[in-house]
Design a protein around this motif. Structure first.
Motif, PDB file in Angstrom:
ATOM      1  N   ARG A 226      30.384  31.753  32.459  1.00  0.00           N
ATOM      2  CA  ARG A 226      30.880  33.113  32.319  1.00  0.00           C
ATOM      3  C   ARG A 226      29.938  33.924  31.452  1.00  0.00           C
ATOM      4  O   ARG A 226      29.341  33.369  30.532  1.00  0.00           O
ATOM      5  CB  ARG A 226      32.317  33.142  31.759  1.00  0.00           C
ATOM      6  CG  ARG A 226      32.520  32.497  30.409  1.00  0.00           C
ATOM      7  CD  ARG A 226      33.986  32.420  30.055  1.00  0.00           C
ATOM      8  NE  ARG A 226      34.521  33.700  29.588  1.00  0.00           N
ATOM      9  CZ  ARG A 226      35.808  33.931  29.325  1.00  0.00           C
ATOM     10  NH1 ARG A 226      36.686  32.980  29.514  1.00  0.00           N
ATOM     11  NH2 ARG A 226      36.218  35.083  28.875  1.00  0.00           N
ATOM     12  N   PRO A 227      29.793  35.182  31.778  1.00  0.00           N
ATOM     13  CA  PRO A 227      30.443  35.890  32.877  1.00  0.00           C
ATOM     14  C   PRO A 227      29.879  35.508  34.243  1.00  0.00           C
ATOM     15  O   PRO A 227      28.862  34.823  34.333  1.00  0.00           O
ATOM     16  CB  PRO A 227      30.154  37.358  32.562  1.00  0.00           C
ATOM     17  CG  PRO A 227      28.865  37.327  31.832  1.00  0.00           C
ATOM     18  CD  PRO A 227      28.909  36.076  31.008  1.00  0.00           C
TER      19      PRO A 227
ATOM     20  N   THR B 143      35.187  43.747  28.493  1.00  0.00           N
ATOM     21  CA  THR B 143      35.524  42.583  29.313  1.00  0.00           C
ATOM     22  C   THR B 143      35.866  41.353  28.484  1.00  0.00           C
ATOM     23  O   THR B 143      36.509  40.437  28.988  1.00  0.00           O
ATOM     24  CB  THR B 143      34.362  42.206  30.246  1.00  0.00           C
ATOM     25  OG1 THR B 143      33.260  41.708  29.464  1.00  0.00           O
ATOM     26  CG2 THR B 143      33.905  43.406  31.066  1.00  0.00           C
TER      27      THR B 143
ATOM     28  N   ALA C  81      33.938  39.004  27.770  1.00  0.00           N
ATOM     29  CA  ALA C  81      33.372  37.877  28.512  1.00  0.00           C
ATOM     30  C   ALA C  81      32.944  36.739  27.595  1.00  0.00           C
ATOM     31  O   ALA C  81      32.924  35.573  28.008  1.00  0.00           O
ATOM     32  CB  ALA C  81      32.190  38.356  29.346  1.00  0.00           C
TER      33      ALA C  81
ATOM     34  N   TYR D  23      38.886  38.227  30.149  1.00  0.00           N
ATOM     35  CA  TYR D  23      37.849  38.076  31.173  1.00  0.00           C
ATOM     36  C   TYR D  23      38.367  37.319  32.393  1.00  0.00           C
ATOM     37  O   TYR D  23      38.028  37.643  33.539  1.00  0.00           O
ATOM     38  CB  TYR D  23      36.600  37.382  30.625  1.00  0.00           C
ATOM     39  CG  TYR D  23      35.481  37.464  31.647  1.00  0.00           C
ATOM     40  CD1 TYR D  23      34.799  38.661  31.852  1.00  0.00           C
ATOM     41  CD2 TYR D  23      35.151  36.381  32.453  1.00  0.00           C
ATOM     42  CE1 TYR D  23      33.821  38.776  32.826  1.00  0.00           C
ATOM     43  CE2 TYR D  23      34.174  36.491  33.431  1.00  0.00           C
ATOM     44  CZ  TYR D  23      33.514  37.695  33.605  1.00  0.00           C
ATOM     45  OH  TYR D  23      32.548  37.818  34.588  1.00  0.00           O
TER      46      TYR D  23
ATOM     47  N   ARG E 171      39.957  39.666  34.515  1.00  0.00           N
ATOM     48  CA  ARG E 171      38.973  40.477  35.239  1.00  0.00           C
ATOM     49  C   ARG E 171      38.528  39.757  36.520  1.00  0.00           C
ATOM     50  O   ARG E 171      38.426  40.364  37.582  1.00  0.00           O
ATOM     51  CB  ARG E 171      37.765  40.761  34.345  1.00  0.00           C
ATOM     52  CG  ARG E 171      36.622  41.509  35.042  1.00  0.00           C
ATOM     53  CD  ARG E 171      35.417  41.638  34.124  1.00  0.00           C
ATOM     54  NE  ARG E 171      34.276  42.262  34.760  1.00  0.00           N
ATOM     55  CZ  ARG E 171      34.071  43.564  34.833  1.00  0.00           C
ATOM     56  NH1 ARG E 171      34.949  44.410  34.310  1.00  0.00           N
ATOM     57  NH2 ARG E 171      32.983  44.047  35.421  1.00  0.00           N
TER      58      ARG E 171
END
Length: 274
Positions: free
Chosen positions: A91-92, A241, A243, A259, A262
């Motif tokens: 991630r991301p 985000t 992330a 995240y 998302r």
């Protein structure tokens, strides 16, 4: 969670290209939508860009200076769906990293394109470029000092010399020494008896030592403590985000991973995402 319609459309186009890349296929190179197909001489900077740092952009700008002194050269950042030594970084999404870098380059270096590979080895990436884009006459891979040390390290090969011969039959290296004696370090590496015959394929481009200690790993692990090493667009992405941040704890003791939400949101609108 809000992502503009325009951004969703752009992400969908990028994901469509990612979906075409399969590690089991022969080496492939594809352009991110909006990128001019490679031709003549290309300089390619492959990385995970997780996240993009000021050092990444400075290195690309240094390559731009190298190009300005020559004709017929074109610059590309590049991602691989399989990155050597970084398979564990999840991630991301690579989709997020590509579109984030795309936004940065559009504003700061609009003539720089983005390529996508299905393989992580330089020799395979060089083969992919030449196979996919027959108008390319010369390939140079842009990298820092640590990466060239890795390339010459026998740890990564069953037969190092055979692998290097295959690489340098397809491409050359443009190395940015890390300042304060960095050029000497590269020269000493190339002067080693086992490396001497490959030295002709390695070119040096000076790089400011101020970026020596900039690390994307530190940004991922320590977040706001290393914000000075990132760009405004990256800081905004990190903030909204999360992330690189841990889940948020609610008052009732439960947790929410922003995240992860998302990713779910993107999957609902774009289908499976990478």
């Amino acid at each position: 969670m809000y992502i503009s319609v325009q951004m969703l459309q752009r992400m969908k186009r990028v994901q469509c290209v990612l979906d075409q890349l399969h590690p089991s296929n022969e080496a492939e190179a594809l352009c991110v939508p909006g990128t001019e197909p490679p031709h003549n001489t290309v300089i390619v900077f492959t990385g995970s860009f997780n996240p993009p740092t000021v050092a990444h952009i400075a290195l690309l700008k240094q390559a731009q200076h190298y190009i300005q002194a020559r004709h017929g050269m074109h610059l590309y950042a590049a991602f691989s769906k399989r990155t050597v030594d970084k398979e564990g970084v999840e991630r991301p999404l690579i989709l997020d990293r590509i579109t984030l870098l795309q936004s940065i380059l559009h504003k700061r270096m609009p003539r720089t394109g983005i390529l996508l590979f299905n393989r992580g080895l330089y020799v395979e990436q060089a083969q992919a470029i030449r196979r996919t884009f027959p108008r390319v006459k010369r390939v140079l891979f842009l990298m820092g000092f640590d990466k060239i040390v890795q390339i010459f390290d026998p740890h990564y090969y069953a037969d190092r010399d055979a692998a290097l011969e295959a690489l340098f039959a397809q491409a050359e290296l443009l190395v940015a020494p890390r300042g304060n004696g960095g050029e000497k370090e590269v020269a000493e590496l190339l002067e080693q008896p086992q490396n001497k015959r490959f030295a002709q394929y390695v070119h040096m481009q000076p790089f400011d030592s101020v970026y020596r200690d900039v690390s994307a790993t530190q940004v991922r692990q320590r977040g706001s403590q290393y914000e000075r090493d990132t760009l405004r667009e990256v800081r905004r992405f990190m903030h909204y985000t999360r992330a690189y941040a841990p889940p948020i704890k609610r008052l009732d003791g439960s947790e929410v991973d922003i995240y992860k939400e998302r990713v779910t949101y993107l999957s609902q609108r774009l289908g499976p995402v990478s």
